[in-house]
Write a protein that holds these residues in place. Structure first.
Motif, PDB file in Angstrom:
ATOM      1  N   UNK A 123      -4.601  19.093 -32.721  1.00  0.00           N
ATOM      2  CA  UNK A 123      -4.051  18.371 -31.580  1.00  0.00           C
ATOM      3  C   UNK A 123      -4.618  16.981 -31.488  1.00  0.00           C
ATOM      4  N   UNK A 124      -5.502  16.773 -30.520  1.00  0.00           N
ATOM      5  CA  UNK A 124      -6.050  15.444 -30.294  1.00  0.00           C
ATOM      6  C   UNK A 124      -6.897  14.972 -31.472  1.00  0.00           C
ATOM      7  N   UNK A 125      -7.425  15.901 -32.281  1.00  0.00           N
ATOM      8  CA  UNK A 125      -8.222  15.524 -33.443  1.00  0.00           C
ATOM      9  C   UNK A 125      -7.466  15.691 -34.750  1.00  0.00           C
ATOM     10  N   UNK A 126      -6.178  15.833 -34.676  1.00  0.00           N
ATOM     11  CA  UNK A 126      -5.374  15.963 -35.890  1.00  0.00           C
ATOM     12  C   UNK A 126      -5.462  14.665 -36.697  1.00  0.00           C
ATOM     13  N   UNK A 127      -5.798  14.784 -37.969  1.00  0.00           N
ATOM     14  CA  UNK A 127      -5.951  13.611 -38.815  1.00  0.00           C
ATOM     15  C   UNK A 127      -7.284  12.917 -38.648  1.00  0.00           C
ATOM     16  N   UNK A 128      -8.169  13.480 -37.804  1.00  0.00           N
ATOM     17  CA  UNK A 128      -9.484  12.878 -37.558  1.00  0.00           C
ATOM     18  C   UNK A 128     -10.580  13.941 -37.713  1.00  0.00           C
ATOM     19  N   UNK A 129     -10.751  14.475 -38.915  1.00  0.00           N
ATOM     20  CA  UNK A 129     -11.716  15.561 -39.115  1.00  0.00           C
ATOM     21  C   UNK A 129     -13.153  15.161 -38.810  1.00  0.00           C
ATOM     22  N   UNK A 130     -13.516  13.908 -39.095  1.00  0.00           N
ATOM     23  CA  UNK A 130     -14.886  13.466 -38.821  1.00  0.00           C
ATOM     24  C   UNK A 130     -15.182  13.508 -37.323  1.00  0.00           C
ATOM     25  N   UNK A 131     -14.209  13.111 -36.509  1.00  0.00           N
ATOM     26  CA  UNK A 131     -14.405  13.115 -35.061  1.00  0.00           C
ATOM     27  C   UNK A 131     -14.551  14.536 -34.526  1.00  0.00           C
ATOM     28  N   UNK A 132     -13.768  15.456 -35.080  1.00  0.00           N
ATOM     29  CA  UNK A 132     -13.884  16.843 -34.625  1.00  0.00           C
ATOM     30  C   UNK A 132     -15.199  17.453 -35.091  1.00  0.00           C
ATOM     31  N   UNK A 133     -15.611  17.128 -36.305  1.00  0.00           N
ATOM     32  CA  UNK A 133     -16.895  17.620 -36.803  1.00  0.00           C
ATOM     33  C   UNK A 133     -18.039  17.095 -35.941  1.00  0.00           C
ATOM     34  N   UNK A 134     -17.917  15.846 -35.496  1.00  0.00           N
ATOM     35  CA  UNK A 134     -18.950  15.277 -34.629  1.00  0.00           C
ATOM     36  C   UNK A 134     -19.002  16.005 -33.290  1.00  0.00           C
ATOM     37  N   UNK A 135     -17.849  16.397 -32.761  1.00  0.00           N
ATOM     38  CA  UNK A 135     -17.825  17.198 -31.534  1.00  0.00           C
ATOM     39  C   UNK A 135     -18.611  18.492 -31.741  1.00  0.00           C
ATOM     40  N   UNK A 136     -18.349  19.179 -32.837  1.00  0.00           N
ATOM     41  CA  UNK A 136     -19.051  20.434 -33.110  1.00  0.00           C
ATOM     42  C   UNK A 136     -20.547  20.208 -33.288  1.00  0.00           C
ATOM     43  N   UNK A 137     -20.906  19.127 -33.986  1.00  0.00           N
ATOM     44  CA  UNK A 137     -22.327  18.842 -34.208  1.00  0.00           C
ATOM     45  C   UNK A 137     -23.027  18.540 -32.892  1.00  0.00           C
ATOM     46  N   UNK A 138     -22.406  17.717 -32.044  1.00  0.00           N
ATOM     47  CA  UNK A 138     -23.023  17.369 -30.765  1.00  0.00           C
ATOM     48  C   UNK A 138     -23.230  18.602 -29.901  1.00  0.00           C
ATOM     49  N   UNK A 139     -22.195  19.409 -29.750  1.00  0.00           N
ATOM     50  CA  UNK A 139     -22.312  20.617 -28.930  1.00  0.00           C
ATOM     51  C   UNK A 139     -23.338  21.585 -29.512  1.00  0.00           C
ATOM     52  N   UNK A 140     -23.364  21.680 -30.829  1.00  0.00           N
ATOM     53  CA  UNK A 140     -24.340  22.554 -31.492  1.00  0.00           C
ATOM     54  C   UNK A 140     -25.765  22.091 -31.231  1.00  0.00           C
ATOM     55  N   UNK A 141     -26.021  20.785 -31.358  1.00  0.00           N
ATOM     56  CA  UNK A 141     -27.365  20.261 -31.143  1.00  0.00           C
ATOM     57  C   UNK A 141     -27.827  20.481 -29.707  1.00  0.00           C
ATOM     58  N   UNK A 142     -26.931  20.244 -28.739  1.00  0.00           N
ATOM     59  CA  UNK A 142     -27.291  20.465 -27.341  1.00  0.00           C
ATOM     60  C   UNK A 142     -27.615  21.936 -27.103  1.00  0.00           C
TER      61      UNK A 142
END
Length: 271
Positions: A112-131
């Motif tokens: 959806x909002x991250x379609x075509x933007x895998x780096x941005x979605x990966x960053x979301x997962x990394x940020x939430x994971x780190x927190x």
């Protein structure tokens, strides 16, 4: 007798062929479905199944998959910070629900909002994971897979907050209330709702810093995807589907839209 045996042999051969063809078609359909899952959702979904099933059936050591400050910091067992994501505890109805939400809402964000933007979605997962890792050391938490799923679900629900979703027993309400409904439902089933509340907190932290604060309040953007992630996961043009758009600033709304937000068109739960 010979004719009867011949007829039975023909029927048996036809039945075997029919079953074989159906199995082959089923395998093809499953293979196509799996191959069409977007990259990060596929790996998250697959590793969760493998680690949880492996630990429950004794293939993987459960004790080495739990988050523990002492073993991570003093024993350098860094794999625990990943194992606690993919291991979701005992098998049962809660595990199935968590896997469903993982697949469903991670897929909707990634396509959806991250379609075509895998780096941005990966960053979301990394940020939430780190927190969650930090919170896990403080609270403490032994596994963080469920709150990570809820945090991703929360982000989707905020982006598609006006979308009507279906919950248990046919109830319907706006997506913005879904994370809270899950927490309340967990309490009704005898839980404490802590994992859901932690996931809501982490998801809201990302959503506020990434979208709400810079867009609605004109503040600085604190969550920018590191350039190194674009190197390994470059943006691509085009897409396969859409489940929502990035939130627009409320300050740019026209008077006729006052009181409403164009958060994008989402996708109802279960469709």
């Amino acid at each position: 007798i010979l004719r009867h045996e011949t007829r039975e042999a023909v029927v048996s051969t036809q039945s075997t062929g029919y079953i074989t063809n159906n199995l082959s078609m089923a395998e093809t359909d499953i293979g196509q479905w799996y191959n069409n899952i977007p990259f990060f959702t596929k790996w998250w979904f697959t590793l969760t199944l493998l680690c949880t099933l492996g630990a429950n059936f004794g293939v993987l050591p459960v004790g080495h998959m739990l988050l523990d400050w002492h073993f991570v910091v003093y024993k350098f067992q860094f794999w625990r910070m990943l194992g606690c994501v993919f291991f979701m505890g005992k098998l049962g109805f809660p595990f199935l629900i968590n896997v469903y939400f993982l697949y469903s809402y991670s897929l909707r964000l990634e396509t959806g909002v991250y379609d075509g933007k895998p780096a941005d979605y990966f960053f979301l997962l990394i940020f939430n994971w780190l927190v969650l890792i930090i919170l896990g050391f403080i609270i403490p938490l032994k596994i963080i897979g469920m709150p990570l799923v809820i945090s991703v679900l929360y982000v989707w629900c905020q982006i598609n907050r006006e979308t009507v979703v279906q919950f248990w027993f046919g109830t319907q309400f706006k997506a913005m209330y879904l994370p809270w409904a899950l927490a309340a439902f967990n309490v009704l089933l005898g839980g404490n709702g802590l994992m859901e509340l932690i996931g809501i907190f982490v998801g809201h932290m990302f959503y506020f810093l990434k979208y709400k604060y810079p867009i609605d309040y004109g503040g600085a953007s604190f969550l920018n995807t590191p350039e190194i992630l674009y190197k390994y996961f470059p943006n691509r043009s085009g897409g396969v589907s859409g489940f929502g758009q990035a939130p627009a600033s409320r300050r740019q709304q026209q008077p006729r839209d006052e009181g409403r937000h164009d958060w994008g068109a989402g996708h109802p739960l279960g469709n």
